[in-house]
Write a protein that holds these residues in place. Structure first.
Motif, PDB file in Angstrom:
ATOM      1  N   ALA A  83      -6.275   5.743  10.259  1.00  0.00           N
ATOM      2  CA  ALA A  83      -6.684   4.944   9.235  1.00  0.00           C
ATOM      3  C   ALA A  83      -5.817   4.419   8.281  1.00  0.00           C
ATOM      4  O   ALA A  83      -6.314   3.778   7.252  1.00  0.00           O
ATOM      5  CB  ALA A  83      -8.029   5.833   8.386  1.00  0.00           C
ATOM      6  N   VAL A  84      -4.537   4.614   8.474  1.00  0.00           N
ATOM      7  CA  VAL A  84      -3.536   4.310   7.482  1.00  0.00           C
ATOM      8  C   VAL A  84      -3.478   2.698   7.204  1.00  0.00           C
ATOM      9  O   VAL A  84      -3.897   2.134   6.228  1.00  0.00           O
ATOM     10  CB  VAL A  84      -2.066   4.591   8.004  1.00  0.00           C
ATOM     11  CG1 VAL A  84      -1.007   3.869   6.840  1.00  0.00           C
ATOM     12  CG2 VAL A  84      -2.207   6.169   8.158  1.00  0.00           C
ATOM     13  N   ALA A  85      -3.548   1.888   8.535  1.00  0.00           N
ATOM     14  CA  ALA A  85      -3.509   0.451   8.425  1.00  0.00           C
ATOM     15  C   ALA A  85      -4.682  -0.314   8.019  1.00  0.00           C
ATOM     16  O   ALA A  85      -4.976  -1.115   7.084  1.00  0.00           O
ATOM     17  CB  ALA A  85      -3.052  -0.231   9.897  1.00  0.00           C
ATOM     18  N   THR A  86      -5.918   0.491   8.491  1.00  0.00           N
ATOM     19  CA  THR A  86      -7.255  -0.247   8.091  1.00  0.00           C
ATOM     20  C   THR A  86      -7.532   0.110   6.775  1.00  0.00           C
ATOM     21  O   THR A  86      -8.075  -0.773   6.002  1.00  0.00           O
ATOM     22  CB  THR A  86      -8.100   0.386   8.977  1.00  0.00           C
ATOM     23  OG1 THR A  86      -7.931   0.353  10.419  1.00  0.00           O
ATOM     24  CG2 THR A  86      -9.638  -0.084   8.735  1.00  0.00           C
TER      25      THR A  86
ATOM     26  N   LEU B  48       2.033  10.101   4.799  1.00  0.00           N
ATOM     27  CA  LEU B  48       1.576  11.331   3.809  1.00  0.00           C
ATOM     28  C   LEU B  48       2.203  10.889   2.373  1.00  0.00           C
ATOM     29  O   LEU B  48       1.646  11.006   1.407  1.00  0.00           O
ATOM     30  CB  LEU B  48       2.022  12.405   4.144  1.00  0.00           C
ATOM     31  CG  LEU B  48       1.220  12.950   5.533  1.00  0.00           C
ATOM     32  CD1 LEU B  48       1.902  14.354   5.623  1.00  0.00           C
ATOM     33  CD2 LEU B  48      -0.240  13.554   4.846  1.00  0.00           C
ATOM     34  N   THR B  49       3.468  10.245   2.421  1.00  0.00           N
ATOM     35  CA  THR B  49       4.342   9.821   1.306  1.00  0.00           C
ATOM     36  C   THR B  49       3.543   8.558   0.741  1.00  0.00           C
ATOM     37  O   THR B  49       3.325   8.451  -0.458  1.00  0.00           O
ATOM     38  CB  THR B  49       5.429   9.667   1.671  1.00  0.00           C
ATOM     39  OG1 THR B  49       6.174  10.514   2.210  1.00  0.00           O
ATOM     40  CG2 THR B  49       6.404   9.207   0.464  1.00  0.00           C
ATOM     41  N   ALA B  50       3.129   7.459   1.547  1.00  0.00           N
ATOM     42  CA  ALA B  50       2.515   6.482   1.126  1.00  0.00           C
ATOM     43  C   ALA B  50       1.050   6.942   0.523  1.00  0.00           C
ATOM     44  O   ALA B  50       0.796   6.066  -0.635  1.00  0.00           O
ATOM     45  CB  ALA B  50       2.154   5.392   2.344  1.00  0.00           C
ATOM     46  N   ALA B  51       0.308   7.917   1.168  1.00  0.00           N
ATOM     47  CA  ALA B  51      -0.841   8.117   0.328  1.00  0.00           C
ATOM     48  C   ALA B  51      -0.627   8.671  -0.753  1.00  0.00           C
ATOM     49  O   ALA B  51      -1.518   8.300  -1.817  1.00  0.00           O
ATOM     50  CB  ALA B  51      -1.735   9.044   1.340  1.00  0.00           C
TER      51      ALA B  51
ATOM     52  N   ILE C  85      -2.117   7.097  -4.477  1.00  0.00           N
ATOM     53  CA  ILE C  85      -3.174   7.813  -5.204  1.00  0.00           C
ATOM     54  C   ILE C  85      -2.827   7.836  -6.633  1.00  0.00           C
ATOM     55  O   ILE C  85      -3.402   7.589  -7.607  1.00  0.00           O
ATOM     56  CB  ILE C  85      -3.556   8.971  -4.548  1.00  0.00           C
ATOM     57  CG1 ILE C  85      -4.862   9.342  -5.073  1.00  0.00           C
ATOM     58  CG2 ILE C  85      -2.393  10.205  -4.916  1.00  0.00           C
ATOM     59  CD1 ILE C  85      -5.332  10.524  -4.589  1.00  0.00           C
ATOM     60  N   VAL C  86      -1.452   7.831  -6.872  1.00  0.00           N
ATOM     61  CA  VAL C  86      -0.776   8.033  -8.248  1.00  0.00           C
ATOM     62  C   VAL C  86      -0.941   6.636  -8.767  1.00  0.00           C
ATOM     63  O   VAL C  86      -1.215   6.392  -9.857  1.00  0.00           O
ATOM     64  CB  VAL C  86       0.707   8.667  -8.211  1.00  0.00           C
ATOM     65  CG1 VAL C  86       1.161   8.406  -9.569  1.00  0.00           C
ATOM     66  CG2 VAL C  86       0.771   9.875  -7.792  1.00  0.00           C
ATOM     67  N   ALA C  87      -0.286   5.300  -8.022  1.00  0.00           N
ATOM     68  CA  ALA C  87      -0.441   4.353  -8.541  1.00  0.00           C
ATOM     69  C   ALA C  87      -1.856   3.752  -8.803  1.00  0.00           C
ATOM     70  O   ALA C  87      -1.854   3.083  -9.921  1.00  0.00           O
ATOM     71  CB  ALA C  87       0.171   3.307  -7.528  1.00  0.00           C
TER      72      ALA C  87
ATOM     73  N   PHE D 159     -10.288   8.050  -2.391  1.00  0.00           N
ATOM     74  CA  PHE D 159     -10.991   8.521  -1.052  1.00  0.00           C
ATOM     75  C   PHE D 159     -10.118   8.175   0.144  1.00  0.00           C
ATOM     76  O   PHE D 159      -9.838   9.163   1.247  1.00  0.00           O
ATOM     77  CB  PHE D 159     -12.398   7.851  -0.807  1.00  0.00           C
ATOM     78  CG  PHE D 159     -12.641   7.654   0.603  1.00  0.00           C
ATOM     79  CD1 PHE D 159     -13.235   8.852   1.119  1.00  0.00           C
ATOM     80  CD2 PHE D 159     -12.598   6.466   1.284  1.00  0.00           C
ATOM     81  CE1 PHE D 159     -13.629   8.830   2.608  1.00  0.00           C
ATOM     82  CE2 PHE D 159     -13.036   6.558   2.802  1.00  0.00           C
ATOM     83  CZ  PHE D 159     -13.522   7.584   3.392  1.00  0.00           C
ATOM     84  N   SER D 160      -9.673   7.172   0.277  1.00  0.00           N
ATOM     85  CA  SER D 160      -8.794   6.567   1.316  1.00  0.00           C
ATOM     86  C   SER D 160      -7.489   7.389   1.517  1.00  0.00           C
ATOM     87  O   SER D 160      -7.053   8.023   2.452  1.00  0.00           O
ATOM     88  CB  SER D 160      -8.474   5.294   1.266  1.00  0.00           C
ATOM     89  OG  SER D 160      -7.528   4.936   0.120  1.00  0.00           O
TER      90      SER D 160
END
Length: 201
Positions: free
Chosen positions: A106-109, A144-147, A151-153, A173-174
């Motif tokens: 689900a990263v790209a979607t 995981l780093t991008a997530a 979420i912080v941003a 959520f995502s």
């Protein structure tokens, strides 16, 4: 209500189209039997090459973005329905009806949905993914780093009044869902056995 329900169902069906699987299959590769066995973009890159990965990633982003944009256009201001359409696309990608409910992570979607509702978060997430991936050569570390960064941003955007609560809720959520879907990768990272890209091609 009928339109909203139709949009959500359509978003799920769009999300269920397994573009990464289809792109690899066009090259004669069944992602379920190679690499990590995951039906996702990283496995396309690892098993087929960078060019097909780019194609798969763009298509996976579009199937998140387009249904969400359709909901924004047809039901303007209905933030909850718009977010539910985005969530449906993400769930379709992760649990695709066309592949016995076994999909990608689900990263790209999710990024495609963010393009429709919070586009400024996308380059931030991509930059975080790229830096982490180039340092480690491990796709899951990038995701995981991008997530974590998104979420912080997203939270900062919400606190600054730049993001409605339903949109912020999708960000939370995502990002957490991506982390959950990478739970096996996290276990392998802790054990030092996670797959690493030996070369970029």
């Amino acid at each position: 209500m009928l339109l909203a329900a139709g949009l959500i169902v359509a978003a799920y069906l769009a999300g269920s189209v397994p573009f990464s699987f289809l792109v690899a299959r066009a090259r004669g590769v069944d992602l379920r039997t190679v690499g990590s066995g995951n039906i996702g973009g990283a496995n396309v890159w690892r098993s087929v090459g960078f060019g097909p990965f780019v194609v798969a990633a763009v298509l996976d982003m579009l199937k998140g973005m387009l249904p969400t944009l359709a909901a924004r256009w047809l039901l303007p201001g209905q933030f909850v329905v718009i977010v539910l359409a985005g969530v449906a696309a993400v769930l379709g990608h992760t649990f695709p009806i066309f592949l016995r409910f076994k999909g990608g992570k689900a990263v790209a979607t999710s990024g495609g949905v963010l393009l429709a509702i919070a586009p400024l978060l996308v380059p931030i997430g991509i930059a975080a993914w790229a830096v982490a991936f180039l340092i480690t050569r491990i796709s899951s570390v990038g995701s995981l780093t991008a997530a974590a960064v998104v979420i912080v941003a997203g939270t900062l955007f919400y606190l600054a009044g730049a993001l409605p609560l339903p949109y912020a809720a999708f960000v939370w959520f995502s990002a957490l869902f991506v982390v959950y879907l990478h739970r096996e990768n996290i276990q392998r990272l802790r054990a030092g056995t996670e797959n690493r890209f030996s070369r970029l091609r």
